[in-house]
Motif scaffolding. Sequence first.
Motif, short mmCIF file in Angstrom:
data_model
loop_
_atom_site.label_atom_id
_atom_site.label_comp_id
_atom_site.label_asym_id
_atom_site.label_seq_id
_atom_site.Cartn_x
_atom_site.Cartn_y
_atom_site.Cartn_z
N ARG A 125 9.54 -5.18 -16.28
CA ARG A 125 10.10 -3.86 -16.59
C ARG A 125 10.18 -2.99 -15.34
N ILE A 126 9.28 -3.25 -14.38
CA ILE A 126 9.32 -2.57 -13.09
C ILE A 126 9.43 -3.65 -12.02
N GLN A 127 10.42 -3.51 -11.16
CA GLN A 127 10.67 -4.46 -10.08
C GLN A 127 9.97 -3.98 -8.81
N LEU A 128 9.41 -4.92 -8.05
CA LEU A 128 8.67 -4.57 -6.84
C LEU A 128 9.54 -4.40 -5.60
N THR A 129 10.82 -4.62 -5.73
CA THR A 129 11.73 -4.63 -4.59
C THR A 129 11.56 -3.42 -3.68
N ASP A 130 11.58 -2.23 -4.22
CA ASP A 130 11.49 -1.02 -3.40
C ASP A 130 10.13 -0.33 -3.51
N LEU A 131 9.10 -1.07 -3.88
CA LEU A 131 7.77 -0.48 -4.06
C LEU A 131 6.74 -1.20 -3.18
N PRO A 132 6.74 -0.93 -1.87
CA PRO A 132 5.84 -1.65 -0.98
C PRO A 132 4.35 -1.37 -1.21
N GLY A 133 4.02 -0.29 -1.88
CA GLY A 133 2.62 0.04 -2.12
C GLY A 133 2.03 -0.64 -3.34
N ASN A 181 -7.92 -10.10 -1.29
CA ASN A 181 -6.90 -9.51 -0.43
C ASN A 181 -5.69 -9.11 -1.27
N PRO A 182 -4.94 -8.11 -0.82
CA PRO A 182 -3.79 -7.67 -1.62
C PRO A 182 -2.70 -8.73 -1.70
N THR A 183 -2.07 -8.81 -2.87
CA THR A 183 -0.94 -9.70 -3.08
C THR A 183 0.10 -8.99 -3.92
N ARG A 184 1.32 -9.48 -3.88
CA ARG A 184 2.41 -8.88 -4.66
C ARG A 184 3.03 -9.88 -5.61
N SER A 185 2.50 -11.10 -5.64
CA SER A 185 3.08 -12.08 -6.55
C SER A 185 1.98 -12.95 -7.14
N GLY A 186 2.02 -13.14 -8.43
CA GLY A 186 1.07 -14.01 -9.08
C GLY A 186 -0.36 -13.53 -9.00
N ASP A 234 1.08 -4.51 -16.23
CA ASP A 234 1.81 -5.19 -17.30
C ASP A 234 3.31 -4.94 -17.18
N TYR A 235 3.71 -3.75 -16.79
CA TYR A 235 5.13 -3.45 -16.59
C TYR A 235 5.70 -4.34 -15.48
N VAL A 236 4.90 -4.55 -14.43
CA VAL A 236 5.34 -5.41 -13.33
C VAL A 236 5.42 -6.86 -13.79
N ARG A 237 4.36 -7.34 -14.47
CA ARG A 237 4.32 -8.74 -14.92
C ARG A 237 5.45 -9.07 -15.89
N THR A 238 5.80 -8.12 -16.74
CA THR A 238 6.85 -8.37 -17.72
C THR A 238 8.25 -8.09 -17.17
N LYS A 245 6.50 4.69 -2.03
CA LYS A 245 5.42 4.10 -1.23
C LYS A 245 4.05 4.29 -1.89
N ALA A 246 4.04 4.88 -3.07
CA ALA A 246 2.77 5.10 -3.78
C ALA A 246 2.16 3.77 -4.20
N THR A 247 0.83 3.75 -4.24
CA THR A 247 0.13 2.56 -4.73
C THR A 247 0.06 2.61 -6.25
N ILE A 248 -0.41 1.54 -6.83
CA ILE A 248 -0.56 1.50 -8.29
C ILE A 248 -1.56 2.57 -8.72
N GLN A 249 -2.64 2.73 -7.96
CA GLN A 249 -3.65 3.74 -8.31
C GLN A 249 -3.07 5.14 -8.22
N GLU A 250 -2.30 5.43 -7.17
CA GLU A 250 -1.69 6.75 -7.04
C GLU A 250 -0.69 7.01 -8.17
N THR A 251 0.05 5.99 -8.53
CA THR A 251 1.00 6.11 -9.64
C THR A 251 0.26 6.37 -10.94
N SER A 252 -0.85 5.67 -11.12
CA SER A 252 -1.68 5.86 -12.32
C SER A 252 -2.23 7.28 -12.37
#
Length: 136
Positions: A72-80, A90-95, A66-70, A47-54
């Motif tokens: 290498r990391i799938q967003l399926t189980d990463l709601p944050g 506003n927040p988006t998860r695609s494009g 970049d890992y998400v765009r390419t 549930k961590a955000t990109i900033q928290e992961t960073s």
Amino acid sequence: MAELMNCKSCGNLYVKTIRDVCDSCWGEAEKRFERVYQFVKKRENRKATIQETSDHTNVTESEILDYVRTGRIQLTDLPGFNWPCHFCGNPTRSGQLCPACEKRLSEDLHKSMSPVEGSGERAYWVKNEHHERRKS
């Protein structure tokens, strides 16, 4: 014949293969990816955000994106994991656009298309260009 290049990351001279960076920089980049992957793989961190992961992995947010765009990391189980829409922020998860801005852009494009007089529904003018409608 092998081509000598300067690494775009560190500037050292190396023999170019399929990568734009030397083996040393590529190895470091793979270590950074592995830190991110191991972090988000743990159930308690999903549930961590990109900033928290960073912050936790010491990998830049842009590199994580970049890992998400390419893929290498799938967003399926990463709601944050989301990023700001290019138009409204506003927040988006695609494009690059959120769903609302995508819809608005689509509607605006549809409105800007006007039928060419005397041609029925087969031809349209879009931004001063004439296009024939393709049959599906």
